[in-house]
Motif scaffolding. Structure first.
Motif, PDB file in Angstrom:
ATOM      1  N   HIS A 161     -43.405  -4.360  -6.736  1.00  0.00           N
ATOM      2  CA  HIS A 161     -43.603  -4.768  -5.313  1.00  0.00           C
ATOM      3  C   HIS A 161     -42.834  -5.733  -4.683  1.00  0.00           C
ATOM      4  N   ALA A 162     -43.048  -5.971  -3.418  1.00  0.00           N
ATOM      5  CA  ALA A 162     -41.939  -7.002  -2.716  1.00  0.00           C
ATOM      6  C   ALA A 162     -41.740  -8.102  -3.411  1.00  0.00           C
ATOM      7  N   ASN A 163     -40.356  -8.670  -3.525  1.00  0.00           N
ATOM      8  CA  ASN A 163     -40.206  -9.908  -3.966  1.00  0.00           C
ATOM      9  C   ASN A 163     -40.440 -10.262  -5.240  1.00  0.00           C
ATOM     10  N   VAL A 164     -39.984  -9.295  -6.188  1.00  0.00           N
ATOM     11  CA  VAL A 164     -40.173  -9.437  -7.655  1.00  0.00           C
ATOM     12  C   VAL A 164     -38.736  -9.818  -8.215  1.00  0.00           C
ATOM     13  N   THR A 165     -38.744 -10.696  -9.406  1.00  0.00           N
ATOM     14  CA  THR A 165     -37.265 -11.100  -9.772  1.00  0.00           C
ATOM     15  C   THR A 165     -37.247 -10.966 -11.163  1.00  0.00           C
TER      16      THR A 165
END
Length: 346
Positions: A161-165
């Motif tokens: 999902h969005a903004n996983v590092t």
């Protein structure tokens, strides 16, 4: 608010998927899942908890997923299963809007290194960065703003999902689900003190996630100091969980929100850690251990079972009295020992 989907299924199709007993019209179509109280004529509801049995007779659902023991109380067509909640879980994915969206390819603003490899049918969202040596397998979805570091691998059918590092050298298995804000492969908390200041220890290991792992939003899994931090197949990790360097978690264990596990602790297979549980470092938990919420574990647990620590809530005045008694326990124990010895000697 109930999400609408464009898919509908006949009760016959759903019964076949679940191997459930169908009572009613096999051609009746349902287009969504809902609760007994909120369901309408095109919805399938479910009854998995006796506390909601009071809503069954008045439900407006088109059909209900129900245990056979409650089938006769159902006013509409039904699918009978021994475990209705498990049946609901399986059917929920059929109606998930995200699961049914077409893949959209690589967004124009994504930065993908020429040395990275993208498999077939991969979606990469806006403003993603995928570095050299990264390997993204077939049928993955990489949400907007994700970062995937050098030599990191993401297995097939995974969704970020969005903004996983994902830092460098991370291995993610097949069918992973990583929620927004989670960080996999950050440095473990490793420092040596020279008497006046801290010397950082470079974290040279990696992180390995097995197949079918899910990690909740804003959770962190640190890379190993030397060897790897390892998360087994089918492990489910809730939001805001901290897993330190070189921790090992066995297959199909589940960690609820705000669990914290210190370095080099080993958690067995099929373990359950309730919300807010803390595990000290260098411990071992056997397979099948369940620790209830807000417990602190400071010693290894070598036998399966349910374990707890801490006390339940009480009035502040009662807690203050008990806190005083707690500080007196050592002296009370010594006095009791002396009394028992005097009785034996008399």
């Amino acid at each position: 608010m109930k999400r609408e989907t464009s898919r509908s299924y006949t009760l016959g199709e759903l019964a076949e998927r679940l191997d459930a007993r169908l009572v009613g019209d096999a051609d009746l179509r349902v287009g969504g899942l809902s609760t007994l109280a909120d369901a309408g004529p095109t919805d399938l509801a479910f009854l998995a908890n006796r506390a909601y049995l009071k809503y069954l007779a008045a439900t407006r659902a088109g059909a209900v997923l129900v245990h056979p023991a409650h089938g006769d109380s159902c006013p509409c067509p039904r699918l009978e299963l021994e475990n209705p909640y498990l049946g609901y879980a399986k059917l929920s994915r059929l109606f998930d809007p995200l699961a049914n969206q077409p893949l959209r390819g690589v967004h124009a603003t994504a930065v993908v290194s020429p040395g990275a490899r993208l498999g077939e049918r991969v979606e990469v969202g806006a403003h993603c960065v995928i570095e050299d040596g990264a390997d993204i397998a077939d049928d993955c979805v990489i949400g907007a703003g994700c970062f995937i570091g050098t030599d990191t691998t993401v297995g097939r059918e995974s969704r970020l999902h969005a903004n996983v590092t994902l830092y460098h050298g991370v291995i993610v298995g097949d069918r992973a689900i990583l929620h927004s804000g989670c960080v996999i492969g950050g440095d473990g908390f490793g420092f040596a003190h020279d008497g006046t200041q801290w010397e950082k220890i470079a974290q040279l290991g990696g992180v390995m996630l097995g197949d079918d792992v899910e990690v909740g939003s804003c959770s962190s899994i640190d890379r190993g100091a030397l060897g790897d931090t390892r998360i087994g197949n089918g492990v489910k990790i809730d939001s805001q969980v901290q897993i330190a360097h070189n921790v090992q978690i066995g297959d199909h264990s589940a960690l609820a929100g705000c669990v914290g596990i210190a370095g080099s602790t080993k958690v067995g297979r099929h373990c359950l850690l309730g919300g807010g549980v803390g595990l000290s470092g260098h411990l071992t938990l056997a397979d099948g251990v369940q620790v209830t919420g807000m417990s602190l574990v400071t010693n290894s647990i070598l036998e399966p079972g349910v374990y707890s620590s801490g006390t339940g809530s009480m009035s502040n005045s009662q807690w203050r009295k008990n806190a005083v008694r707690f500080k007196q326990l050592d002296e009370i124990a010594k006095r009791l020992t002396r009394l028992e010895r005097d009785i034996r000697d008399s």
